[in-house]
Design a protein around this motif. Structure first.
Motif, PDB file in Angstrom:
ATOM      1  N   UNK A   1      59.089  55.877  76.494  1.00 17.55           N
ATOM      2  CA  UNK A   1      59.452  54.517  76.899  1.00 17.55           C
ATOM      3  C   UNK A   1      60.360  54.654  78.124  1.00 17.55           C
ATOM      4  N   UNK A   2      59.933  54.070  79.246  1.00 20.54           N
ATOM      5  CA  UNK A   2      60.600  54.376  80.521  1.00 20.54           C
ATOM      6  C   UNK A   2      62.071  53.963  80.605  1.00 20.54           C
ATOM      7  N   UNK A   3      62.421  52.785  80.101  1.00 21.70           N
ATOM      8  CA  UNK A   3      63.827  52.406  80.028  1.00 21.70           C
ATOM      9  C   UNK A   3      64.591  52.287  81.342  1.00 21.70           C
TER      10      UNK A   3
ATOM     11  N   UNK B   1      63.334  62.519  73.881  1.00 16.10           N
ATOM     12  CA  UNK B   1      62.680  61.218  73.868  1.00 16.10           C
ATOM     13  C   UNK B   1      61.290  61.264  73.241  1.00 16.10           C
TER      14      UNK B   1
ATOM     15  N   UNK C   1      69.990  55.456  83.802  1.00 13.36           N
ATOM     16  CA  UNK C   1      68.666  56.061  83.844  1.00 13.36           C
ATOM     17  C   UNK C   1      68.357  56.614  85.233  1.00 13.36           C
TER      18      UNK C   1
ATOM     19  N   UNK D   1      54.505  56.076  84.680  1.00 12.20           N
ATOM     20  CA  UNK D   1      55.944  56.287  84.485  1.00 12.20           C
ATOM     21  C   UNK D   1      56.320  57.515  85.296  1.00 12.20           C
TER      22      UNK D   1
ATOM     23  N   UNK E   1      67.739  57.712  74.164  1.00 13.16           N
ATOM     24  CA  UNK E   1      68.104  57.670  75.586  1.00 13.16           C
ATOM     25  C   UNK E   1      69.118  58.770  75.872  1.00 13.16           C
TER      26      UNK E   1
ATOM     27  N   UNK F   1      74.752  54.069  79.163  1.00  9.90           N
ATOM     28  CA  UNK F   1      73.516  54.702  79.625  1.00  9.90           C
ATOM     29  C   UNK F   1      73.314  54.473  81.121  1.00  9.90           C
TER      30      UNK F   1
ATOM     31  N   UNK G   1      73.518  61.167  85.510  1.00 15.18           N
ATOM     32  CA  UNK G   1      74.969  61.187  85.263  1.00 15.18           C
ATOM     33  C   UNK G   1      75.741  62.117  86.199  1.00 15.18           C
TER      34      UNK G   1
ATOM     35  N   UNK H   1      65.434  55.010  69.891  1.00 13.02           N
ATOM     36  CA  UNK H   1      64.843  55.818  70.957  1.00 13.02           C
ATOM     37  C   UNK H   1      65.972  56.605  71.603  1.00 13.02           C
TER      38      UNK H   1
END
Lengths: 147, 799, 166
Positions: free
Chosen positions: B194-196, B703, C135, B368, B723, C133, C139, B721
C-alpha cells in the motif's frame, strides 16, 4: 469465525425455547441492541451499536428464525449492515433436559462472517470481541430466564 | 550579477510555505457554499447488488442529495495501457464505474454517495442506506484465480485472465535451459504494498451553471491527462469545458497518476445539486481500499548457466494480480515496465518471460514507485544470488562475469526492447556497471565480510550483507514507443514548456509536469536561470493547472528532469535566439556578431556594447520598434519528445543483523552508489534516493497488504500496515559515479524511482546471506520476526 | 453545542463546537489554521501534532472540548510572521522535507523533544519521531535537520547566556 459453547440454565426446556424464539425477549440480549422491530413471527429487525477496538458502528440487522423445532432446536440467521461493513451470522441452539429437574442444557454454535471496514481494521481484535459478545448474549439469556 | 546555480545544492524555493504551515493541499481548500460527499463502499469483496434503498438517507439532517450508480450516465473509467500489442493478444477489460451498478468486485468499491452540508452529516447518512446484497464466493490469489474451477469475476475474462503476455525467444530460452550445466529454480512472491503518500487523495468538483463549465481540484500527478480522460472517455463533457487543478500534492509515488471514480463523482454531484462545490477527501482506511495498491506478483524463475559463472538463460513466469477491475495503466506495469528489463545489467543471451494478468477480489493494482522495475530487479538480483550460491561462486564475481561490457553500448537487450516498439529504437544507451559495484563493495568493506560476520556472531547476531546491481529504464518515453499499441497509452509522452520574459524582466515558466514533493519549482528555475542568465529570484515556475499551462503528461516514471526540463531548455533556446536578434537590432549590429554570456548580449569584441536579456525583454515586450517581421514579446513554447529513455544504474548494499532468538531483522548499514547522470541539484537528488531506498527497505522488511481468503483487507489501517518509522533506519550513505545520459542536453537520467528499484533486492539478499549458514535458501518478504523466527526454528529442527 | 475557550498561537479564541468535534477540526476548520494536517484516522501518523500547554499532542486524539482553557501552539505559531524557528530554518537548510505534508507535525514533535533534551543523539531523535510518519525522506534529512537545529539552539542559548547580565 466459528464459536460454540454450552451452558446450563435453571429453567425448563419449554420456557427456554419460548424465550429463544421471541424476538422481543431474545433480541434484548443481543450486544448493543437499541431497538427491535417485529416484521412477522419469523422475521424481525434490530438496530444495534457495536464497537471493535476504536471503531464503533450502528448496525441495522435483519434476522430470521430459520429453524424452530420446539422445544429442542432453533436456528437464527442474521445479516447486519453498517456503512462499509456487513455481518452475516448463523446461530444454532440445541436444548436438552439438564441433570437437575427444571434445568436445560443449551449447546450453542455461531458462525460469524464480518466483511468490510470492521473486518479490515479490527481484524486483530475481532475474534476476541465477537467471542465476548456472544458469551455475553448467552449469559444474558440465562440470567433473564433465571430471574 | 547572476550566479549560475545549475548543479548546486540550492535550498528549495517551495519550502518557506511548507515549513510555516502555509502549504495548500486539497483538504485545505474551503469555498463558499461548499458541500461534502461521502461514498458508501462495499463490505463484500464479491457480491451482486440486488437493490439499494436510499430513501431514509435522503431525509437525514443536512443531506442534499443521494446518488447510486443508476443515477450517473457516465462511461466506465478508461483503461489506457492494454498489454499485448505486437502479439495482438486480447485484453479482457473491466474498469470501475463512477459508482458500481450491478456488482462489486472488491471490498471497498463505491456503490452510493451522499452529498451533505458537512462531511459528518454525509458520513452519518451513509448509515441510512440499505443495500440488498447477494454475496458471492471470492478469490484473492492471482495464481489460484487462474486455476480450473476458480471463482469467476467477469464474463468476458475466462479464468480471470486479463491478458497473457510474452516477451523474448521461447524456443531459444527453452533450449538454453535444457542444455545448461546448472539450472536454479525458485518461486518468489513480490508482495502487495500500500503506497501511503502522507496526503490521501481527494477532489473538489465545481460546476458553474452560468458558463456550463467545470473546475476540478484534485490531488493528482496528471491534471492534463485527467482532463482528457474525464472528458473524452468518462463523462462526454467537452474538454474545453473542464479545468483541472492540482494544488500542493502531499506525496503520490504513482498513486495519483490515475483516473479515479471519485473525480467523475464530484463533477456529477456538483452539477446535480445546482453548482455548489462538492468536496471529497478519502480517509486513510478508505484510501487503503479505494486508491491503488502496488506490486503483487507470484513468479517462477529459472536461471541457467555454466559452472564457470556464465549465465546462459533466464526463464520467468509471473502471475500479476491486477485487482477486481483495472486501474488506468494497470496492465502496463507487469508487462512493458517489467518484462522488458528483466535481464537487468547482465548480458544474458536467452530471456523469455510470460506474464499472466489476473483479476481477483482485491483493490486494483497499478504503478507504485518504480512500477514493474523493482519487481524485475528483485527477480534478477535474487536469481543471481541463488545461482552464485548454487555454483559456489562469489556473488560479486558472478555479476562481474555477466555485466554488459562498457563498450557494448548501445545494447539491445533480449527482452525485446529494440523490437518492441512501433519503429522506435529503444536500447540501453550507456552504462559502466563494474566501477559502481567496486566502489560500493570497497566502501562497505566487502573484503572483510568474514570478520564482520564473526564479530556479529560474538554478539549472538547473524549478520548478512546483500547487494543489488540494478539498472532502471526511466525518463519515459519516446512517443513512438510508448504510443505503440500495447506498449503504452496508445498516446504520446512528450513534454512541454512555455517561457515568458515579461516587461519587468520577471520570468514566468509554465510546464506540463506536476510536482508532488520533488522540488520542481527549484530545479526548473536552476535550469532556466542557467540557460537565460536570469537570477532564480526573478523566475517563477507555474504548473498543475490546465488553465495557463501547456498540455503535459505529468510527473512519474522519473521523467520530469530528462523530458520536461529538456522541453524547457528548448523554449529557453528559442528565447535566446529571439533575444539575440532583437539585441542586434538594439545594438545596430548584425545578428552573427552578437555574443551571449549569461544575461549579457554584446557585440563581438565590444563587451561594453551590450544589453541584458531583461533590458531586451523590456524593449521587445513593449514592441515600439521591432525589426521588420519580428513579433513583440519574449514568449516561446517548446515541446520535447525524447529519442530514448534514460538508464540509471548502480549498486546498493545492505547489512542486516538478525537476532536468532526473536527473528528480529535490523538494518544496520545501507550504502548506495548510484549513477543518475548529471545532477541539477544534488541535495534534491540525495533526498529522492533516501526516500526511494526507505520505501524499498520497507517492502523487504516490514510492509505487506494482507487479504483474508474472503477478500477482506486485514492490513486495513495504519494500525495494521507496517509504515516504516524513523528508528528503524540507519543513516543512508550515498556515493556516485557520473555517466551523463546522451539523450538530453543536461545529461540527466531521473532519480525518483532508483532507490525503490534497487533497495528491496539488496536487503532481501542481505537477509538471505545472514540465514544461509542455517541452510535457508529463500524466504518471501516481508522478513518480519515471525517469518524469520519460524524459518530459523524449522531450519534448526531439520539439521 | 459546547463552548470552548482557548488560546491559539497567543490569541484568545472562543468556538462553539459539537461535542464530538476533534481539536484538529477546530484548528483546521473553525480557525482556518490548515498547517496542521490529517494523514490518518487511527492516530498513527502524527501529521496533526500540535502543542497543548507546551506538550506535543496528536490533535486528532483530543476532543475540542478537552482543549477548553488550554493554550495551543500550531506550526503557524512557531515563529513571528516573517521569521523562522530554528527547527523551521534547519528543515529548510537540510532538505528535511519533500512534499511537506508531514513537516508541521515533525517540527512540532521535534520542538517537544528539544524542550526536554537540548542535545539529543541520533538515536534519541529517531525514537522521538516514533509517532510521526514520513514517506518521502526516509527520515535521513529530518534527523539531520533536528540535529542541526539542536546545535544552533545550543549555540544561541550559550550566546544569549553570555550576553545576559549577571
Amino acid at each position: 469465525m466459528e464459536f460454540s459453547g454450552q451452558t446450563t440454565i435453571k429453567a425448563p426446556r419449554e420456557r427456554v425455547f419460548a424465550f429463544l424464539i421471541d424476538p422481543n425477549l431474545v433480541g434484548r440480549c443481543g450486544p448493543g441492541v437499541e431497538s427491535i422491530e417485529v416484521i412477522d413471527d419469523r422475521h424481525f429487525k434490530a438496530k444495534a451499536k457495536v464497537g471493535v477496538g476504536f471503531i464503533s458502528a450502528r448496525f441495522v440487522i435483519n434476522m430470521e428464525l430459520a429453524e424452530a423445532d420446539a422445544p429442542s432446536h432453533a436456528v437464527i440467521k442474521a445479516r447486519g449492515q453498517a456503512p462499509g461493513t456487513a455481518v452475516d451470522a448463523t446461530g444454532t441452539m440445541d436444548l436438552a433436559p439438564g441433570d437437575e429437574p427444571d434445568t436445560t442444557v443449551m449447546k450453542w454454535g455461531a458462525n460469524v462472517i464480518i466483511s468490510g471496514m470492521m473486518a479490515s481494521v479490527g481484524a486483530r481484535m475481532i475474534e476476541g470481541t465477537a467471542n465476548k459478545m456472544i458469551a455475553q448474549t448467552f449469559d444474558c439469556i440465562r440470567a433473564k430466564l433465571e430471574e | 550579477m547572476t550566479i549560475d546555480m545549475l548543479g548546486e545544492r540550492v535550498k528549495r524555493t517551495e519550502d518557506p510555505k511548507f515549513i510555516t504551515g502555509k502549504g495548500r493541499y486539497l483538504d485545505d481548500i474551503q469555498m463558499p457554499g461548499m458541500t461534502h460527499i461521502a461514498i458508501l463502499r462495499s463490505p463484500y469483496a464479491h457480491a451482486n447488488i440486488r437493490s439499494i434503498d436510499t430513501s431514509a438517507a435522503k431525509s437525514m439532517p443536512g443531506v442534499i442529495a443521494v446518488f447510486t450508480g443508476a443515477d450517473i450516465p457516465y462511461n466506465p473509467l478508461p483503461m489506457a495501457w492494454p498489454a499485448g500489442g505486437v502479439a495482438g493478444i486480447r485484453n479482457n477489460i473491466n474498469t470501475p464505474r463512477t459508482l458500481a451498478t450491478d456488482s462489486v468486485k472488491w471490498s471497498g468499491e463505491g456503490v452510493a454517495a451522499v452529498v451533505a452540508e458537512t462531511a459528518e452529516q454525509a458520513h452519518d447518512a451513509l448509515e441510512a442506506i440499505t443495500v440488498d446484497w447477494e454475496p458471492l464466493p471470492t478469490v484473492v490469489d492471482a495464481e489460484k484465480a487462474t486455476q480450473p474451477g476458480a471463482v469467476q469475476l467477469h464474463e468476458n475474462a475466462p479464468n480471470n485472465i486479463v491478458f497473457e503476455w510474452t516477451v523474448g525467444d521461447k524456443a531459444g530460452t527453452d533450449a538454453a535451459v535444457d542444455a545448461a550445466e546448472v539450472v536454479v529454480r525458485q518461486r518468489i512472491v513480490n508482495q502487495r504494498l500500500i503506497p501511503n503518500p502522507m496526503e490521501v487523495r481527494g477532489d473538489i468538483g465545481w460546476y458553474n451553471p452560468g458558463t456550463d463549465e467545470y473546475t476540478v481540484w484534485m490531488s493528482s500527478q496528471t491534471p492534463h491527462i485527467q482532463r482528457l480522460l474525464l472528458t473524452a472517455f468518462v463523462t462526454g463533457i467537452p474538454e474545453h469545458k473542464v479545468r483541472c487543478i492540482s494544488p500542493d500534492v502531499g506525496g503520490a509515488f504513482g498513486t495519483k497518476i490515475f483516473c479515479y471514480a471519485d473525480m467523475a463523482l464530484v463533477m456529477f454531484a456538483s452539477k446535480a445539486i445546482g453548482g455548489r462545490p462538492v468536496k471529497w477527501v478519502e480517509g486513510r482506511r478508505e484510501s487503503y481500499q479505494s486508491t491503488i495498491h502496488g506490486r503483487d506478483h507470484i513468479t517462477y524463475l529459472e536461471i541457467a548457466g555454466k559452472r564457470d559463472g556464465t549465465i546462459t538463460g533466464l526463464r520467468v513466469k509471473t502471475f500479476a494480480n491486477l485487482g477486481g477491475r483495472l486501474s488506468t495503466i494497470g496492465p502496463g506495469i507487469p508487462t512493458t515496465l517489467y518484462g522488458r528489463v528483466l535481464s537487468g545489467c547482465y548480458k544474458i543471451p536467452n530471456v523469455y518471460c510470460e506474464v499472466t494478468g489476473v483479476y481477483t477480489n482485491t483493490t486494483f493494482v497499478d504503478a507504485y514507485r518504480g512500477a514493474g522495475r523493482p519487481e524485475a530487479t528483485y527477480v534478477i538480483e535474487r536469481a543471481m544470488d541463488l545461482f552464485a550460491a548454487e555454483i559456489g561462486m562469489d556473488r560479486a564475481e558472478l555479476r562481474r562475469r555477466n555485466f554488459i561490457a562498457p563498450d557494448a553500448f548501445p545494447y539491445d537487450n533480449p527482452s525485446g526492447l529494440g523490437t518492441a516498439s512501433g519503429g522506435a529504437k529503444i536500447y540501453i544507451d550507456s552504462g559502466n556497471y563494474e566501477p559502481a559495484m567496486d566502489m560500493a563493495l570497497a566502501a562497505v568493506g566487502y573484503a572483510d565480510l568474514a570478520a564482520t560476520k564473526a564479530e556479529a556472531a560474538s554478539r549472538g547476531k547473524l549478520l548478512g550483507l546483500g547487494f543489488s546491481t540494478y539498472i532502471e529504464v526511466c525518463g519515459v518515453a519516446p512517443s513512438k514507443w510508448i504510443g505503440a499499441v500495447g506498449e503504452g497509452w496508445g498516446a504520446a509522452m512528450w513534454e512541454s514548456a512555455n517561457i515568458r520574459v515579461h516587461l519587468t524582466g520577471k520570468t514566468v515558466v509554465t510546464v506540463g509536469t506536476q510536482p508532488q514533493g520533488q522540488g520542481h519549482e527549484t530545479t526548473y528555475a536552476q535550469v532556466i536561470s542557467h540557460e537565460l542568465g536570469i537570477p532564480m529570484d526573478d523566475i517563477v515556475i507555474q504548473h498543475s493547472d490546465t488553465l495557463g499551462t501547456p498540455f503535459g503528461y505529468g510527473s512519474y516514471g522519473s521523467r520530469t528532469s530528462s523530458v520536461g526540463m529538456t522541453a524547457a531548455i528548448k523554449a529557453a533556446t528559442k528565447i535566446r535566439e529571439k533575444a539575440r536578434k532583437f539585441a542586434a537590432h538594439m545594438l545596430e549590429a548584425s545578428v552573427d556578431d552578437i555574443e551571449i554570456d549569461g544575461p549579457n548580449y554584446f557585440v563581438k569584441g565590444s563587451p561594453d556594447k551590450k544589453k541584458t536579456i531583461q533590458e531586451i525583454a523590456f524593449a521587445l515586450d513593449l514592441g515600439f520598434d521591432p525589426p521588420e517581421g519580428m513579433e513583440p514579446y519574449l514568449d516561446e513554447t517548446a515541446y520535447w519528445d525524447t529519442p530514448n529513455c534514460t538508464w540509471p544504474f548502480g549498486t546498493h548494499v545492505a547489512i542486516v543483523e538478525i537476532d536468532k532468538e526473536t527473528g528480529q531483522v535490523d538494518l544496520v548499514r545501507y550504502l548506495a552508489v548510484d549513477d543518475v547522470g548529471k545532477k541539477i541539484n544534488p541535495m534534491i537528488v540525495d533526498g529522492q534516493l533516501h526516500g526511494g531506498i526507505a520505501q524499498g527497505v520497507g517492502q523487504a522488511l516490514w510492509e505487506g497488504a494482507v487479504y483474508s481468503d474472503d477478500g477482506q483487507l486485514l492490513s486495513g489501517s495504519m494500525l495494521d500496515y507496517a509504515m516504516p518509522r524513523a528508528s528503524w533506519f540507519p543513516d543512508i550513505e550515498l556515493h556516485e559515479t557520473v555517466t551523463p545520459s546522451p539523450v538530453n542536453p543536461l545529461g540527466v537520467k531521473g532519480v525518483g524511482e532508483a532507490g525503490a528499484i534497487a533497495s528491496t533486492a539488496a536487503v532481501s539478499n542481505a537477509v538471505m546471506d545472514a540465514l544461509a549458514p542455517l541452510g535457508i535458501r529463500h524466504l518471501d518478504m516481508p522478513y518480519t520476526p515471525q517469518t524469520v523466527w519460524h524459518a530459523i526454528q524449522t531450519a534448526e529442527v531439520s539439521r | 453545542m459546547e463552548s470552548v475557550a482557548l488560546v491559539v498561537n497567543g490569541v484568545a479564541r472562543t468556538v462553539e463546537v459539537e461535542p464530538r468535534r476533534l481539536l484538529v477540526q477546530l484548528i483546521r476548520e473553525d480557525l482556518g489554521l490548515t498547517g496542521t494536517h490529517v494523514g490518518c484516522d487511527t492516530s498513527q501518523c502524527g501529521a496533526c501534532t500540535v502543542h497543548m500547554d507546551g506538550v506535543a499532542v496528536k490533535s486528532c486524539t483530543v476532543l475540542a472540548v478537552q482543549a477548553d482553557g488550554s493554550s495551543v501552539t500550531t506550526i503557524e505559531g512557531m515563529a513571528p510572521e516573517g521569521g523562522l524557528h530554528p527547527l523551521q530554518a534547519a528543515f529548510w537548510e537540510k532538505h528535511g522535507l519533500q512534499c511537506g505534508f508531514c513537516t508541521p507535525g515533525m517540527i512540532m514533535t521535534a520542538a517537544d523533544l528539544l524542550a526536554s533534551d537540548t542535545d539529543p543523539d541520533d538515536d534519541a531523535i529517531r525514537h522521538a519521531l516514533e509517532g510521526n510518519f514520513c514517506r518521502c525522506t526516509g527520515y535521513h534529512n529530518i534527523v539531520a535537520a533536528i540535529r542541526e537545529a539542536a546545535n544552533k539552539m545550543q549555540v544561541g542559548a550559550a550566546t544569549s547566556a553570555e550576553g545576559a547580565p549577571r
